[in-house]
Design a protein around this motif. Structure first.
Motif, short mmCIF file in Angstrom:
data_model
loop_
_atom_site.label_atom_id
_atom_site.label_comp_id
_atom_site.label_asym_id
_atom_site.label_seq_id
_atom_site.Cartn_x
_atom_site.Cartn_y
_atom_site.Cartn_z
N ASP A 154 12.45 -62.86 -8.81
CA ASP A 154 12.47 -63.02 -10.27
C ASP A 154 13.88 -62.92 -10.85
O ASP A 154 14.05 -63.01 -12.06
N ASN A 155 14.87 -62.77 -10.02
CA ASN A 155 16.24 -62.63 -10.49
C ASN A 155 16.70 -63.91 -11.19
O ASN A 155 16.26 -65.01 -10.84
N SER A 156 17.58 -63.76 -12.18
CA SER A 156 18.09 -64.95 -12.88
C SER A 156 18.99 -65.76 -11.96
O SER A 156 19.57 -65.23 -11.00
N LEU A 157 19.10 -67.04 -12.24
CA LEU A 157 19.96 -67.91 -11.44
C LEU A 157 21.40 -67.42 -11.48
O LEU A 157 22.10 -67.38 -10.47
N ASP A 158 21.85 -67.01 -12.67
CA ASP A 158 23.23 -66.52 -12.80
C ASP A 158 23.48 -65.33 -11.90
O ASP A 158 24.50 -65.25 -11.22
N TYR A 159 22.53 -64.38 -11.89
CA TYR A 159 22.70 -63.20 -11.03
C TYR A 159 22.59 -63.56 -9.55
O TYR A 159 23.27 -62.98 -8.70
N LYS A 160 21.73 -64.51 -9.22
CA LYS A 160 21.60 -64.94 -7.82
C LYS A 160 22.91 -65.52 -7.31
O LYS A 160 23.39 -65.15 -6.24
N VAL A 161 23.50 -66.43 -8.07
CA VAL A 161 24.73 -67.08 -7.62
C VAL A 161 25.94 -66.16 -7.74
O VAL A 161 26.98 -66.40 -7.12
N SER A 162 25.80 -65.08 -8.52
CA SER A 162 26.87 -64.08 -8.62
C SER A 162 26.73 -62.97 -7.59
O SER A 162 27.60 -62.11 -7.48
N GLY A 163 25.62 -63.00 -6.85
CA GLY A 163 25.40 -61.98 -5.83
C GLY A 163 24.96 -60.64 -6.38
O GLY A 163 25.07 -59.61 -5.70
N LEU A 164 24.46 -60.62 -7.61
CA LEU A 164 23.99 -59.38 -8.23
C LEU A 164 22.49 -59.24 -7.95
O LEU A 164 21.65 -59.80 -8.65
N VAL A 165 22.17 -58.50 -6.90
CA VAL A 165 20.79 -58.40 -6.43
C VAL A 165 20.42 -56.93 -6.29
O VAL A 165 20.97 -56.21 -5.45
N VAL A 166 19.48 -56.47 -7.12
CA VAL A 166 19.05 -55.07 -7.08
C VAL A 166 17.52 -55.04 -7.01
O VAL A 166 16.83 -55.28 -8.00
N PRO A 167 16.96 -54.74 -5.84
CA PRO A 167 15.50 -54.72 -5.69
C PRO A 167 14.84 -53.64 -6.53
O PRO A 167 15.44 -52.60 -6.84
N LYS A 168 13.61 -53.89 -6.88
CA LYS A 168 12.80 -52.95 -7.65
C LYS A 168 12.73 -51.59 -6.97
O LYS A 168 12.46 -51.48 -5.78
N GLY A 169 13.01 -50.53 -7.75
CA GLY A 169 12.86 -49.17 -7.25
C GLY A 169 13.93 -48.70 -6.29
O GLY A 169 13.84 -47.60 -5.73
#
Length: 232
Positions: free
Chosen positions: A108-123
């Motif tokens: 469900d991450n935004s495209l901007d965050y995906k391509v920026s490598g900003l990935v923080v899983p739930k919990g």
């Protein structure tokens, strides 16, 4: 006629070029006045392990300048603690938002965050607010998957349900997520106050430039000035 159109276009362009916002009106606006009728809330943005802990995934591989860690430990955290204490003692709403997906695989991450490598899983640990300023049990925490908290959460709806008209903003980064929140909040009709000594970005120059750019959208105050106004 053509001449009238040209004259009107010229006068409009000259008027626009010479426009300077009256920042004094905003700076002098009294949020405690009967005209304002504003309930205040404190919004803490992205002060989480991911971005503000040396072992956080976002910053652990970056060679951030000493400025960042010194300002975080000696200025931002202590002043945010003061604001939190003052807000809670007056039963004022405290709301947190943090970078965090609603899923473990971050689909469900935004495209901007995906391509920026900003990935923080739930919990995840990275999603948690840093211990020094962590939320209390009954405080609202809104996970977001974009730079702008108003875009990827229901913050506007929550604030209106709470009757909030005055938003005190702090956290990071000043020139990114703080900037987006302040500008959108102003456009949505909130009186926005930025707690300048409770905000942080990666360099002193970026901090100065961000604050200067935001003067047209919010009142900029120190934590002590905000607390003094609360007491009035």
């Amino acid at each position: 006629s053509l001449s009238l159109s040209l004259s009107l276009s010229l006068s409009l362009s000259v008027g626009m070029a010479s426009y300077v916002p009256n920042r004094k009106l905003r700076e002098d606006y009294d949020v405690s006045s009967s005209e304002c009728k504003c309930t205040s809330a404190l919004l803490v943005i992205d002060m989480q392990n991911y971005t503000c802990h040396p072992k956080g995934k976002c910053v652990s591989g970056l060679a951030l300048p000493e400025y960042f860690w010194t300002r975080l430990d000696e200025v931002v955290v202590p002043n945010t603690q003061k604001l939190l204490k003052a807000s809670r003692s007056r039963s004022q709403e405290v709301i947190y938002t943090n970078i965090e997906c609603q899923t473990l695989d971050c689909r469900d991450n935004s495209l901007d965050y995906k391509v920026s490598g900003l990935v923080v899983p739930k919990g995840s640990w990275d999603a948690k607010v840093i211990d020094q300023i962590k939320p209390e049990e009954n405080e609202i925490v809104l996970p977001k998957t974009s730079c702008n908290v108003f875009v990827s959460t229901n913050l506007d709806y929550v604030l209106r349900c709470l009757g909030v008209g005055h938003l005190i903003v702090c956290g990071g980064l000043t020139d990114q997520c703080i900037d987006a929140c302040v500008r959108t909040g102003a456009d949505l009709g909130y009186v926005v106050t930025l707690a300048e000594d409770c905000c942080i970005t990666h360099s002193e120059q970026r901090q100065r430039q961000a604050l200067d750019a935001l003067k047209g959208f919010c009142r900029i105050r120190s934590a002590d000035e905000i607390i003094t106004q609360m007491i009035k």
